[in-house]
Enzyme design. Structure first.
Site, short mmCIF file in Angstrom:
data_model
loop_
_atom_site.label_atom_id
_atom_site.label_comp_id
_atom_site.label_asym_id
_atom_site.label_seq_id
_atom_site.Cartn_x
_atom_site.Cartn_y
_atom_site.Cartn_z
N HIS A 129 -0.89 6.57 -9.67
CA HIS A 129 -2.51 6.80 -10.39
C HIS A 129 -2.69 7.66 -9.86
O HIS A 129 -2.23 8.72 -8.84
CB HIS A 129 -2.21 5.96 -10.54
CG HIS A 129 -3.41 5.45 -9.42
ND1 HIS A 129 -3.75 5.73 -8.41
CD2 HIS A 129 -2.70 3.82 -8.90
CE1 HIS A 129 -4.37 4.44 -7.24
NE2 HIS A 129 -3.52 3.69 -7.68
N CYS A 149 -0.40 0.21 -4.78
CA CYS A 149 0.44 1.74 -6.30
C CYS A 149 0.74 3.08 -5.51
O CYS A 149 0.93 3.02 -4.66
CB CYS A 149 -0.68 1.88 -6.91
SG CYS A 149 -0.89 0.15 -8.14
#
Length: 174
Positions: A129, A149
């Site tokens: 992301h 992430c």
């Protein structure tokens, strides 16, 4: 047709072909750039993401940011590690808390089985992301800051969004 006349006719074509094969400078996109990646490789130690098409690398992003504990494979929910292994980029979220996100299919069956043997949850919701929504344009969080992430700049996630289809395999290596 004489040899000299052939050269006169072919000269402009050779010049054109040579211009197309000239080295790429100033960050220009190559003329033969694939439309989509068919494989993504993350090298955690080098902090790079490389896109491949037909076995050939065509784009590399450096300076990746990971979870607060970037060394080692994610095993449990809350360990703030980024998984390692082979997964699939299986869906995307245009409305995430970050500037676009592409989901990594962690945990797989092996990850779930390992965590279950320990009586723990393997966690999940692992994405590639951009930066947090609301962060001023062009700014990045400092250091490793995610919960596992892989974070890139907003411009880079926009590029990845357009170059990766759902179902693309990804390998994450230490």
């Amino acid at each position: 047709m004489s040899f000299s006349r052939t050269l006169l006719l072919l000269g402009p074509l050779v010049a054109l072909f040579g211009a197309c094969m000239a080295p790429i400078e100033r960050g220009e996109a190559p003329l033969n750039r694939p439309e989509k990646a068919d494989f993504v490789l993350i090298d955690k130690s080098a902090r790079t993401l490389t896109l491949f098409s037909g076995g050939t690398a065509f784009r590399r992003i450096s300076g990746l940011q990971f979870g607060d504990s970037p060394l080692g494979h994610k095993a449990f929910e809350g360990d703030e590690r980024t998984p390692e292994g082979r997964y699939v980029l299986d869906f995307r979220n245009p409305s995430s808390a970050y500037h676009l996100s592409i989901h990594i299919s962690y945990p797989n069956a092996q990850d779930r089985a390992f965590a279950a043997k320990q009586g723990r949850s393997p966690g999940g919701a692992i994405f590639i992301h951009g930066q947090p929504n609301g962060l001023p344009e062009g700014q990045r969080m400092q250091g490793d800051w995610t919960d596992g992430c892989i974070s890139v700049s907003n411009a880079e996630i926009e590029e990845l969004w357009n170059l990766i289809n759902d179902g693309t395999p990804i390998e994450i290596r230490q």
